[in-house]
Design a protein around this motif. Sequence first.
Motif, PDB file in Angstrom:
ATOM      1  N   ALA A  59     -11.110   6.759  -1.149  1.00 18.49           N
ATOM      2  CA  ALA A  59     -10.001   7.080  -0.252  1.00 18.49           C
ATOM      3  C   ALA A  59      -9.224   8.304  -0.705  1.00 18.49           C
ATOM      4  O   ALA A  59      -8.619   8.988   0.101  1.00 18.49           O
ATOM      5  CB  ALA A  59      -9.059   5.885  -0.128  1.00 18.49           C
ATOM      6  N   ASN A  60      -9.235   8.601  -2.002  1.00 17.58           N
ATOM      7  CA  ASN A  60      -8.535   9.794  -2.465  1.00 17.58           C
ATOM      8  C   ASN A  60      -9.387  10.511  -3.521  1.00 17.58           C
ATOM      9  O   ASN A  60     -10.312   9.953  -4.091  1.00 17.58           O
ATOM     10  CB  ASN A  60      -7.138   9.456  -3.000  1.00 17.58           C
ATOM     11  CG  ASN A  60      -7.184   8.441  -4.117  1.00 17.58           C
ATOM     12  OD1 ASN A  60      -8.093   8.458  -4.933  1.00 17.58           O
ATOM     13  ND2 ASN A  60      -6.208   7.564  -4.161  1.00 17.58           N
ATOM     14  N   ARG A  64      -8.788  11.558  -6.565  1.00 16.81           N
ATOM     15  CA  ARG A  64      -8.744  11.188  -7.985  1.00 16.81           C
ATOM     16  C   ARG A  64      -9.712  10.059  -8.319  1.00 16.81           C
ATOM     17  O   ARG A  64     -10.076   9.871  -9.475  1.00 16.81           O
ATOM     18  CB  ARG A  64      -7.328  10.851  -8.406  1.00 16.81           C
ATOM     19  CG  ARG A  64      -6.792   9.562  -7.861  1.00 16.81           C
ATOM     20  CD  ARG A  64      -5.348   9.341  -8.293  1.00 16.81           C
ATOM     21  NE  ARG A  64      -4.816   8.265  -7.502  1.00 16.81           N
ATOM     22  CZ  ARG A  64      -4.619   7.043  -7.955  1.00 16.81           C
ATOM     23  NH1 ARG A  64      -4.868   6.761  -9.206  1.00 16.81           N
ATOM     24  NH2 ARG A  64      -4.165   6.107  -7.176  1.00 16.81           N
ATOM     25  N   ASP A  65     -10.123   9.282  -7.300  1.00 17.89           N
ATOM     26  CA  ASP A  65     -11.104   8.214  -7.514  1.00 17.89           C
ATOM     27  C   ASP A  65     -12.547   8.682  -7.378  1.00 17.89           C
ATOM     28  O   ASP A  65     -13.472   7.910  -7.587  1.00 17.89           O
ATOM     29  CB  ASP A  65     -10.850   7.064  -6.539  1.00 17.89           C
ATOM     30  CG  ASP A  65      -9.543   6.349  -6.805  1.00 17.89           C
ATOM     31  OD1 ASP A  65      -9.056   6.418  -7.951  1.00 17.89           O
ATOM     32  OD2 ASP A  65      -9.010   5.713  -5.874  1.00 17.89           O
ATOM     33  N   ARG A  86       0.832  -1.205   0.000  1.00 19.41           N
ATOM     34  CA  ARG A  86       0.000   0.000   0.000  1.00 19.41           C
ATOM     35  C   ARG A  86       0.868   1.257   0.000  1.00 19.41           C
ATOM     36  O   ARG A  86       0.544   2.236  -0.676  1.00 19.41           O
ATOM     37  CB  ARG A  86      -0.950  -0.001   1.204  1.00 19.41           C
ATOM     38  CG  ARG A  86      -2.132  -0.939   1.046  1.00 19.41           C
ATOM     39  CD  ARG A  86      -3.152  -0.749   2.149  1.00 19.41           C
ATOM     40  NE  ARG A  86      -2.611  -1.030   3.464  1.00 19.41           N
ATOM     41  CZ  ARG A  86      -2.608  -2.224   4.048  1.00 19.41           C
ATOM     42  NH1 ARG A  86      -3.126  -3.266   3.426  1.00 19.41           N
ATOM     43  NH2 ARG A  86      -2.105  -2.380   5.254  1.00 19.41           N
ATOM     44  N   ASP A  95      -0.310   5.016   4.014  1.00 16.94           N
ATOM     45  CA  ASP A  95      -1.116   3.911   4.513  1.00 16.94           C
ATOM     46  C   ASP A  95      -1.573   4.287   5.912  1.00 16.94           C
ATOM     47  O   ASP A  95      -0.879   4.002   6.898  1.00 16.94           O
ATOM     48  CB  ASP A  95      -0.317   2.603   4.523  1.00 16.94           C
ATOM     49  CG  ASP A  95      -1.179   1.410   4.870  1.00 16.94           C
ATOM     50  OD1 ASP A  95      -2.416   1.498   4.717  1.00 16.94           O
ATOM     51  OD2 ASP A  95      -0.620   0.377   5.294  1.00 16.94           O
ATOM     52  N   ARG A 102       2.179   1.671  -3.514  1.00 18.52           N
ATOM     53  CA  ARG A 102       1.147   2.013  -4.485  1.00 18.52           C
ATOM     54  C   ARG A 102       0.569   3.409  -4.279  1.00 18.52           C
ATOM     55  O   ARG A 102       0.366   4.154  -5.229  1.00 18.52           O
ATOM     56  CB  ARG A 102       0.028   0.982  -4.410  1.00 18.52           C
ATOM     57  CG  ARG A 102      -1.032   1.167  -5.443  1.00 18.52           C
ATOM     58  CD  ARG A 102      -2.003   0.023  -5.454  1.00 18.52           C
ATOM     59  NE  ARG A 102      -2.991   0.230  -6.487  1.00 18.52           N
ATOM     60  CZ  ARG A 102      -4.017  -0.556  -6.688  1.00 18.52           C
ATOM     61  NH1 ARG A 102      -4.175  -1.611  -5.938  1.00 18.52           N
ATOM     62  NH2 ARG A 102      -4.875  -0.305  -7.638  1.00 18.52           N
ATOM     63  N   TYR A 103       0.264   3.755  -3.010  1.00  8.58           N
ATOM     64  CA  TYR A 103      -0.429   5.017  -2.738  1.00  8.58           C
ATOM     65  C   TYR A 103       0.456   6.081  -2.089  1.00  8.58           C
ATOM     66  O   TYR A 103       0.054   7.233  -2.001  1.00  8.58           O
ATOM     67  CB  TYR A 103      -1.639   4.773  -1.831  1.00  8.58           C
ATOM     68  CG  TYR A 103      -2.615   3.787  -2.405  1.00  8.58           C
ATOM     69  CD1 TYR A 103      -3.334   4.080  -3.560  1.00  8.58           C
ATOM     70  CD2 TYR A 103      -2.813   2.560  -1.795  1.00  8.58           C
ATOM     71  CE1 TYR A 103      -4.232   3.174  -4.090  1.00  8.58           C
ATOM     72  CE2 TYR A 103      -3.710   1.639  -2.313  1.00  8.58           C
ATOM     73  CZ  TYR A 103      -4.417   1.949  -3.463  1.00  8.58           C
ATOM     74  OH  TYR A 103      -5.297   1.054  -3.975  1.00  8.58           O
ATOM     75  N   TYR A 128     -13.693   9.340   3.085  1.00  7.49           N
ATOM     76  CA  TYR A 128     -13.622   7.877   3.139  1.00  7.49           C
ATOM     77  C   TYR A 128     -14.443   7.353   4.315  1.00  7.49           C
ATOM     78  O   TYR A 128     -15.138   6.355   4.205  1.00  7.49           O
ATOM     79  CB  TYR A 128     -12.161   7.437   3.266  1.00  7.49           C
ATOM     80  CG  TYR A 128     -11.982   5.945   3.250  1.00  7.49           C
ATOM     81  CD1 TYR A 128     -12.026   5.239   2.062  1.00  7.49           C
ATOM     82  CD2 TYR A 128     -11.780   5.243   4.421  1.00  7.49           C
ATOM     83  CE1 TYR A 128     -11.865   3.870   2.034  1.00  7.49           C
ATOM     84  CE2 TYR A 128     -11.612   3.879   4.416  1.00  7.49           C
ATOM     85  CZ  TYR A 128     -11.653   3.192   3.221  1.00  7.49           C
ATOM     86  OH  TYR A 128     -11.504   1.842   3.200  1.00  7.49           O
TER      87      TYR A 128
END
Length: 162
Positions: free
Chosen positions: A154-155, A157-158, A130, A137, A133-134, A148
């Motif tokens: 969670a961010n 951009r999503d 994690r 964490d 990737r992000y 969230y």
Amino acid sequence: MDVFNLVYAASCVYALVRGGTPERIGALILSADFQLSHWVIAPFVSRYASVEWAMMSVDLSACLALYTMSLFTARYWPMWMTAIQGIVVLSHLAGARIDVIPWAYGNAVALWAYVLLALLAAATRRHRRRLARYGIDPAWRWQLPPAYRMGGPANERDAPRH
């Protein structure tokens, strides 16, 4: 060095060196549990002949510590470890039965330690993935983004575009 000590040392050192705060706390809880259990276990002659009350209290303390951590962490693995540690605690009640073979009671209590250590190593590995990737964490629930916690992504951009 036997297999358990090798797995124990590798999992806990990995979690302490590469894990986040929950993984480090988990490693400390397991280390305390295993060491205290080793110190309070009955002599070999009478080991597992009846309920190992001192060891059961150590295991119960570890279970409560894991449960407390699971209430505050953003990770799921402490809940699984709490459940497995609960099985260990309940396995001690097998010693209350006269017809239970001490070897079977001992294995029912001890073999779950391998599962706990494997789970700790897997949790540490997932933490590292994690982070890669992000870039972050969050370890604790209060560190999660407010969106969230309200059921959103969670961010940003999503997030869906309107």
